[in-house]
Design an enzyme around this catalytic site. Structure first.
Site, PDB file in Angstrom:
ATOM      1  N   LYS A  21       0.802  -1.191   0.116  1.00 15.61           N
ATOM      2  CA  LYS A  21       0.046   0.066   0.131  1.00 15.61           C
ATOM      3  C   LYS A  21       0.829   1.435   0.008  1.00 15.61           C
ATOM      4  O   LYS A  21       0.706   2.033  -0.713  1.00 15.61           O
ATOM      5  CB  LYS A  21      -0.908   0.015   1.241  1.00 15.61           C
ATOM      6  CG  LYS A  21      -1.480   1.395   1.425  1.00 15.61           C
ATOM      7  CD  LYS A  21      -2.157   1.200   2.672  1.00 15.61           C
ATOM      8  CE  LYS A  21      -1.591   1.608   3.935  1.00 15.61           C
ATOM      9  NZ  LYS A  21      -1.270   2.976   4.511  1.00 15.61           N
ATOM     10  N   ASN A  22       1.763   1.367   0.838  1.00 13.98           N
ATOM     11  CA  ASN A  22       2.530   2.593   1.135  1.00 13.98           C
ATOM     12  C   ASN A  22       3.577   2.870  -0.148  1.00 13.98           C
ATOM     13  O   ASN A  22       3.717   3.999  -0.346  1.00 13.98           O
ATOM     14  CB  ASN A  22       3.428   2.581   2.241  1.00 13.98           C
ATOM     15  CG  ASN A  22       2.546   2.653   3.619  1.00 13.98           C
ATOM     16  OD1 ASN A  22       1.597   2.896   3.231  1.00 13.98           O
ATOM     17  ND2 ASN A  22       2.993   2.524   4.661  1.00 13.98           N
ATOM     18  N   CYS A 116      -3.999   7.935  10.005  1.00 13.87           N
ATOM     19  CA  CYS A 116      -3.810   7.300  11.346  1.00 13.87           C
ATOM     20  C   CYS A 116      -3.624   8.062  12.380  1.00 13.87           C
ATOM     21  O   CYS A 116      -2.576   9.066  12.281  1.00 13.87           O
ATOM     22  CB  CYS A 116      -3.101   6.084  11.269  1.00 13.87           C
ATOM     23  SG  CYS A 116      -4.064   4.620  10.729  1.00 13.87           S
ATOM     24  N   ARG A 121       1.990  14.367  13.365  1.00 13.26           N
ATOM     25  CA  ARG A 121       2.573  13.932  12.054  1.00 13.26           C
ATOM     26  C   ARG A 121       2.771  15.094  11.143  1.00 13.26           C
ATOM     27  O   ARG A 121       2.087  15.526  10.343  1.00 13.26           O
ATOM     28  CB  ARG A 121       1.931  13.082  11.488  1.00 13.26           C
ATOM     29  CG  ARG A 121       1.635  11.679  12.074  1.00 13.26           C
ATOM     30  CD  ARG A 121       0.782  10.550  11.562  1.00 13.26           C
ATOM     31  NE  ARG A 121       1.480   9.912  10.467  1.00 13.26           N
ATOM     32  CZ  ARG A 121       1.152   8.791  10.024  1.00 13.26           C
ATOM     33  NH1 ARG A 121      -0.036   8.276  10.316  1.00 13.26           N
ATOM     34  NH2 ARG A 121       2.038   8.009   8.943  1.00 13.26           N
ATOM     35  N   ASP A 304       5.075   0.179  11.993  1.00 11.26           N
ATOM     36  CA  ASP A 304       3.623  -0.370  11.518  1.00 11.26           C
ATOM     37  C   ASP A 304       3.606  -1.803  11.881  1.00 11.26           C
ATOM     38  O   ASP A 304       2.439  -2.411  11.726  1.00 11.26           O
ATOM     39  CB  ASP A 304       3.668  -0.445  10.003  1.00 11.26           C
ATOM     40  CG  ASP A 304       3.258   1.018   9.597  1.00 11.26           C
ATOM     41  OD1 ASP A 304       3.256   2.075  10.424  1.00 11.26           O
ATOM     42  OD2 ASP A 304       3.005   1.217   8.252  1.00 11.26           O
ATOM     43  N   ARG A 396      -8.592   0.066   5.464  1.00  8.58           N
ATOM     44  CA  ARG A 396      -7.668   1.025   4.709  1.00  8.58           C
ATOM     45  C   ARG A 396      -6.443   0.417   4.403  1.00  8.58           C
ATOM     46  O   ARG A 396      -5.876   0.904   3.208  1.00  8.58           O
ATOM     47  CB  ARG A 396      -7.171   2.154   5.882  1.00  8.58           C
ATOM     48  CG  ARG A 396      -8.527   3.261   5.995  1.00  8.58           C
ATOM     49  CD  ARG A 396      -7.924   4.456   6.887  1.00  8.58           C
ATOM     50  NE  ARG A 396      -6.520   4.741   6.283  1.00  8.58           N
ATOM     51  CZ  ARG A 396      -5.376   5.401   7.246  1.00  8.58           C
ATOM     52  NH1 ARG A 396      -5.689   5.394   8.317  1.00  8.58           N
ATOM     53  NH2 ARG A 396      -4.327   5.323   6.774  1.00  8.58           N
TER      54      ARG A 396
HETATM   55  C1  UD1 Z   1       5.018   6.409   6.324  1.00  8.64           C
HETATM   56  C2  UD1 Z   1       3.985   5.144   6.327  1.00  8.64           C
HETATM   57  C3  UD1 Z   1       3.580   4.682   7.701  1.00  8.64           C
HETATM   58  C4  UD1 Z   1       4.768   4.229   8.508  1.00  8.64           C
HETATM   59  C5  UD1 Z   1       5.622   5.647   8.406  1.00  8.64           C
HETATM   60  C6  UD1 Z   1       7.042   5.022   9.272  1.00  8.64           C
HETATM   61  C7  UD1 Z   1       2.914   5.867   4.247  1.00  8.64           C
HETATM   62  C8  UD1 Z   1       1.596   6.403   3.589  1.00  8.64           C
HETATM   63  N1  UD1 Z   1       2.820   5.752   5.651  1.00  8.64           N
HETATM   64  O1  UD1 Z   1       4.179   7.307   7.220  1.00  8.64           O
HETATM   65  O2  UD1 Z   1       2.654   3.694   7.579  1.00  8.64           O
HETATM   66  O3  UD1 Z   1       4.193   4.245   9.778  1.00  8.64           O
HETATM   67  O4  UD1 Z   1       6.078   5.779   7.189  1.00  8.64           O
HETATM   68  O5  UD1 Z   1       7.515   3.863   8.565  1.00  8.64           O
HETATM   69  O6  UD1 Z   1       3.878   5.462   3.638  1.00  8.64           O
HETATM   70  N2  UD1 Z   1       8.394  13.431  10.645  1.00  8.64           N
HETATM   71  C9  UD1 Z   1       8.521  14.937  10.949  1.00  8.64           C
HETATM   72  N3  UD1 Z   1       8.428  15.875   9.998  1.00  8.64           N
HETATM   73  C10 UD1 Z   1       8.202  15.580   8.547  1.00  8.64           C
HETATM   74  C11 UD1 Z   1       7.844  13.964   8.320  1.00  8.64           C
HETATM   75  C12 UD1 Z   1       7.865  13.158   9.473  1.00  8.64           C
HETATM   76  O7  UD1 Z   1       8.955  15.339  12.034  1.00  8.64           O
HETATM   77  O8  UD1 Z   1       8.173  16.371   7.893  1.00  8.64           O
HETATM   78  C13 UD1 Z   1       8.414  12.603  11.830  1.00  8.64           C
HETATM   79  C14 UD1 Z   1       7.098  11.874  12.108  1.00  8.64           C
HETATM   80  O9  UD1 Z   1       6.508  12.665  13.045  1.00  8.64           O
HETATM   81  C15 UD1 Z   1       7.655  10.751  12.849  1.00  8.64           C
HETATM   82  C16 UD1 Z   1       8.723  10.137  11.721  1.00  8.64           C
HETATM   83  O10 UD1 Z   1       9.277  11.749  11.183  1.00  8.64           O
HETATM   84  O11 UD1 Z   1       8.119  10.647  13.879  1.00  8.64           O
HETATM   85  C17 UD1 Z   1       8.787   9.264  10.636  1.00  8.64           C
HETATM   86  O12 UD1 Z   1       7.533   9.972   9.997  1.00  8.64           O
HETATM   87  P1  UD1 Z   1       7.452   9.258   8.173  1.00  8.64           P
HETATM   88  O13 UD1 Z   1       8.425   8.417   8.048  1.00  8.64           O
HETATM   89  O14 UD1 Z   1       7.427  10.727   7.480  1.00  8.64           O
HETATM   90  O15 UD1 Z   1       6.087   8.827   8.209  1.00  8.64           O
HETATM   91  P2  UD1 Z   1       5.152   8.884   7.087  1.00  8.64           P
HETATM   92  O16 UD1 Z   1       5.711   9.084   5.720  1.00  8.64           O
HETATM   93  O17 UD1 Z   1       4.070   9.759   7.472  1.00  8.64           O
END
Ligand code: UD1
Length: 430
Positions: A21-22, A116, A121, A304, A396
């Site tokens: 999915k991701n 979620c 985030r 996850d 989802r």
């Molecule tokens: C993606 C996955 C999610 C998974 C996560 C971590 C998708 C759609 N979702 O989420 O299922 O749990 O990776 O493997 O692919 N952060 C910041 N600033 C930012 C972006 C992130 O501080 O601009 C922090 C987040 O709060 C978190 C960490 O970085 O603590 C990792 O987040 P991130 O890898 O970005 O997660 P997602 O891409 O949202």
């Protein structure tokens, strides 16, 4: 909607895993970056994907489902760079449309993402990346706006390892003028998959899968046919399902390398695991034993999979410690699990779990996608009937969850009303 289930059956048999999915979310966004036709195969038929397809259609792309897992997209006629339909706020990955549209049209406006509820985030790293490419970014009235008179390559150092920011910056940079370097990039298999897809469209991306990604911008991307990698988390969920029910399940259509962190934890806990070219077999004969788990970016243990492994540890011998280092609010399901008899104490981002001998069936609520799936696994291991509410979250990300579990011998059904639950319980007695 809810799932009602009766626990106790060991899961036995084979299950086939769908596309990731991701990865698919990034790949669908990449598909709109060319005016030529793109065909994507091994697409999971889950809600997040269908919402993103709807959003892509909404801005003018032609989206044609060739079969359940194959979609043809032509984005020549995109008429708007504003994405704000009523569903899009519910999915996290709507932000990939920012990178894709900014790259292609130098302008994008996308409703701030939802997704979620597992902690704060932010998307500051995404925006920092776009700014490094020369775009200006403004968040107002619930929308994220990015635009660039000229999008040019840049140097981005990510302050946190972010999957989303890495993919988003890669999307925009693929069509920027000049070279971009992303340092401290995420190394997840889906980052690599999105890079491979972009490269198959004519992009020039090197180093995906390491923490430095180099992108030489190209002026145009072309059509492609691409097949998405298998879903690491769906596979891991069935591996834990086998383990927690003392079952014997062969999980097919996987890349075993992507599952190594999960495999090694389950082995530490006492499961027997055999790896094949594109399958893993999990056999659990005895009660599992305690261990320590800390979630980390890939190749560490995936956040996850944290709820699923924690549910298994809650039934294992001894005391386990689970540290959640990616999202701060990812233990909310522990209160629900306690209703089944689990004994865990959560302090901040650490859960201390004292394994109990058995769970007993209870009514619980899915607080998010992965915790929802984990509570279903708990219900399948519990004595008696359990009900998991709010399974829309689970839908989802898991295709045919009930059907696949049922095939493996689980007693589980999707229901809507109390009356249907009563009927199900009666059917178990008769
Ligand atoms: C993606 C996955 C999610 C998974 C996560 C971590 C998708 C759609 N979702 O989420 O299922 O749990 O990776 O493997 O692919 N952060 C910041 N600033 C930012 C972006 C992130 O501080 O601009 C922090 C987040 O709060 C978190 C960490 O970085 O603590 C990792 O987040 P991130 O890898 O970005 O997660 P997602 O891409 O949202």
């Amino acid at each position: 909607m809810r799932y009602v289930m009766k626990g106790g059956n060991p899961l036995v048999g084979e299950v086939v895993i769908g596309g990731a999915k991701n990865a698919a979310l990034g790949i669908l966004a990449a598909a709109i970056m060319t005016d030529e036709t793109v065909v994507i195969d091994n697409l999971p038929d889950v809600r997040d994907i269908n919402v993103l397809l709807e959003a892509i259609r909404d801005i003018g792309a032609v989206v044609e489902r060739l079969d359940r897992h194959t979609v043809k997209i032509n984005a020549r006629c995109i008429g708007s760079v504003t994405v704000n339909n009523e569903f899009i706020k519910r999915i996290r990955a709507s932000y990939y449309l920012l990178g894709a549209l900014l790259g292609k049209y130098r302008r994008a406006s996308v409703a701030l993402p939802g997704g979620c509820n597992i902690g704060s985030r932010p998307i500051d790293q995404h925006l920092k990346g776009f700014r490094a490419l020369g775009a200006s970014t403004v968040v107002e009235y619930g929308m994220v706006n990015a635009d660039a008179a000229r999008l040019r390559g840049g140097h981005v150092y990510l302050d946190v390892v972010s999957v989303g920011a890495t993919i988003n910056i890669m999307l925009a940079a693929a069509l920027a003028d000049g070279s971009t370097i992303i340092e401290n990039a995420a190394k997840e298999p889906h980052v690599v998959d999105v890079a491979s897809m972009l490269n198959s469209m004519g992009a020039n991306i090197k180093g995906a899968g390491t923490d430095v990604i180099r992108i030489s911008g190209v002026s145009k991307l072309h059509g492609t046919e691409y097949s998405i990698i298998p879903d690491q988390i769906e596979a891991g969920t069935y591996m834990v399902a086998a383990a927690i029910t003392k079952g014997d399940v062969t999980v097919r259509n996987v890349i075993p390398k992507h599952l190594e962190a999960i495999t090694s934890k389950l082995m530490e806990m006492g499961c027997e695991i055999s790896e094949f070219d594109d399958a893993v077999r999990v056999v659990a004969k005895n009660r599992m034993s305690h261990t320590k788990v800390k979630t980390l970016p890939y190749p560490g243990f995936p956040t996850d999979m944290q709820p699923q492994i924690s549910v298994a540890l809650a039934l294992a011998c001894g005391t386990s410690i689970v540290t959640e280092s990616i999202f701060e609010n990812r233990f909310k399901y522990m209160d629900e699990l306690a209703r089944m008899g689990a004994n865990a104490k959560v302090e901040g981002n650490i859960a201390v779990i004292d394994g109990v001998g058995r769970f007993t069936g209870a009514e619980v609520c899915a607080p998010d996608l992965r915790a929802g799936a984990a509570l279903v696994l708990a219900g399948l291991a519990a004595d008696g009937c359990s009900v998991v509410e709010d399974v829309e979250y689970i839908m989802r990300g898991y295709e045919c969850f009930v059907e696949k579990l049922h095939e493996l011998g689980a007693e589980i059904r999707l229901v809507d009303t109390d009356k249907e639950i009563q009927k199900y319980k009666l059917s178990l007695i008769s």
